[in-house]
Design a protein around this motif. Structure first.
Motif, PDB file in Angstrom:
ATOM      1  N   THR A 133       0.848  -1.187   0.000  1.00 44.60           N
ATOM      2  CA  THR A 133       0.000   0.000   0.000  1.00 44.60           C
ATOM      3  C   THR A 133       0.882   1.235   0.000  1.00 44.60           C
ATOM      4  O   THR A 133       1.798   1.353   0.811  1.00 44.60           O
ATOM      5  N   LEU A 134       0.613   2.139  -0.947  1.00 49.41           N
ATOM      6  CA  LEU A 134       1.296   3.426  -0.983  1.00 49.41           C
ATOM      7  C   LEU A 134       0.368   4.429  -0.316  1.00 49.41           C
ATOM      8  O   LEU A 134      -0.684   4.769  -0.849  1.00 49.41           O
ATOM      9  N   LYS A 135       0.744   4.871   0.876  1.00 52.58           N
ATOM     10  CA  LYS A 135      -0.106   5.741   1.670  1.00 52.58           C
ATOM     11  C   LYS A 135       0.004   7.188   1.223  1.00 52.58           C
ATOM     12  O   LYS A 135       1.079   7.663   0.883  1.00 52.58           O
ATOM     13  N   CYS A 136      -1.132   7.869   1.240  1.00 50.94           N
ATOM     14  CA  CYS A 136      -1.173   9.292   0.947  1.00 50.94           C
ATOM     15  C   CYS A 136      -2.352   9.869   1.711  1.00 50.94           C
ATOM     16  O   CYS A 136      -3.481   9.387   1.576  1.00 50.94           O
ATOM     17  N   SER A 137      -2.086  10.863   2.535  1.00 52.61           N
ATOM     18  CA  SER A 137      -3.173  11.508   3.269  1.00 52.61           C
ATOM     19  C   SER A 137      -3.146  12.999   2.975  1.00 52.61           C
ATOM     20  O   SER A 137      -2.108  13.555   2.612  1.00 52.61           O
ATOM     21  N   TRP A 151      -1.586   9.972  -9.132  1.00 49.03           N
ATOM     22  CA  TRP A 151      -0.362   9.299  -8.716  1.00 49.03           C
ATOM     23  C   TRP A 151       0.538   9.207  -9.943  1.00 49.03           C
ATOM     24  O   TRP A 151       0.112   8.745 -11.004  1.00 49.03           O
ATOM     25  N   TRP A 176      -7.543   1.041  -5.876  1.00 49.94           N
ATOM     26  CA  TRP A 176      -7.849   2.199  -5.032  1.00 49.94           C
ATOM     27  C   TRP A 176      -8.213   1.690  -3.649  1.00 49.94           C
ATOM     28  O   TRP A 176      -9.112   0.882  -3.493  1.00 49.94           O
ATOM     29  N   GLY A 198      -8.157   4.154  -0.997  1.00 50.47           N
ATOM     30  CA  GLY A 198      -8.365   5.403  -0.262  1.00 50.47           C
ATOM     31  C   GLY A 198      -9.826   5.671   0.048  1.00 50.47           C
ATOM     32  O   GLY A 198     -10.726   4.922  -0.334  1.00 50.47           O
ATOM     33  N   ASP A 244      -7.934  10.288   2.731  1.00 47.52           N
ATOM     34  CA  ASP A 244      -7.037   9.193   2.375  1.00 47.52           C
ATOM     35  C   ASP A 244      -7.026   9.020   0.855  1.00 47.52           C
ATOM     36  O   ASP A 244      -8.069   8.800   0.246  1.00 47.52           O
ATOM     37  N   SER A 283      -4.770   6.801  -0.717  1.00 51.50           N
ATOM     38  CA  SER A 283      -3.839   5.684  -0.880  1.00 51.50           C
ATOM     39  C   SER A 283      -4.247   4.736  -2.006  1.00 51.50           C
ATOM     40  O   SER A 283      -5.427   4.592  -2.319  1.00 51.50           O
ATOM     41  N   ALA A 328      -2.954   0.707  -3.804  1.00 52.07           N
ATOM     42  CA  ALA A 328      -2.205  -0.528  -3.558  1.00 52.07           C
ATOM     43  C   ALA A 328      -1.679  -1.056  -4.879  1.00 52.07           C
ATOM     44  O   ALA A 328      -2.317  -0.899  -5.929  1.00 52.07           O
ATOM     45  N   CYS A 383       2.076  11.465  -5.011  1.00 51.52           N
ATOM     46  CA  CYS A 383       0.640  11.620  -4.871  1.00 51.52           C
ATOM     47  C   CYS A 383       0.322  13.117  -4.884  1.00 51.52           C
ATOM     48  O   CYS A 383       0.866  13.863  -4.073  1.00 51.52           O
TER      49      CYS A 383
END
Length: 93
Positions: free
Chosen positions: A6-10, A25, A59, A61, A67, A69, A71, A85
């Protein structure tokens, strides 16, 4: 390698979340400077249909919770690179 990552982005926004919110992304491999968009979101997720991540991005998020994020399934060493992101919620960027 081989397991989903998982590539996290908040994000936070001072403006209400609307249908104008977009998430992009982008990916740049370590070996070259060629950037490519691998995921786009505007009201619904648009998964990439070309490139090395075709059929491997999902997806995960939730824009209501800030969120953005994604995957990646079955990552390999050649996926190594820079992932960026970008969230835009007009007038916020």
């Amino acid at each position: 390698v081989g397991e989903q990552v998982t590539l996290k982005c908040s994000f936070k926004s001072s403006s209400p979340i609307t249908e104008s919110l977009t998430i992009d992304w982008t990916y740049r491999p370590v070996t070259s400077g060629q950037m490519e968009t691998i995921f786009h979101y505007q009201s619904v997720p648009y998964l990439t249909t070309v490139g090395k991540f075709k059929d491997r991005i999902s997806w995960v998020g939730n824009v209501a919770k800030g969120d953005a994020s994604i995957a990646i399934q079955s990552p390999v060493m050649t996926d190594n690179g820079t992932f960026i992101c970008s969230v835009r919620n007009p007038p916020d960027v």
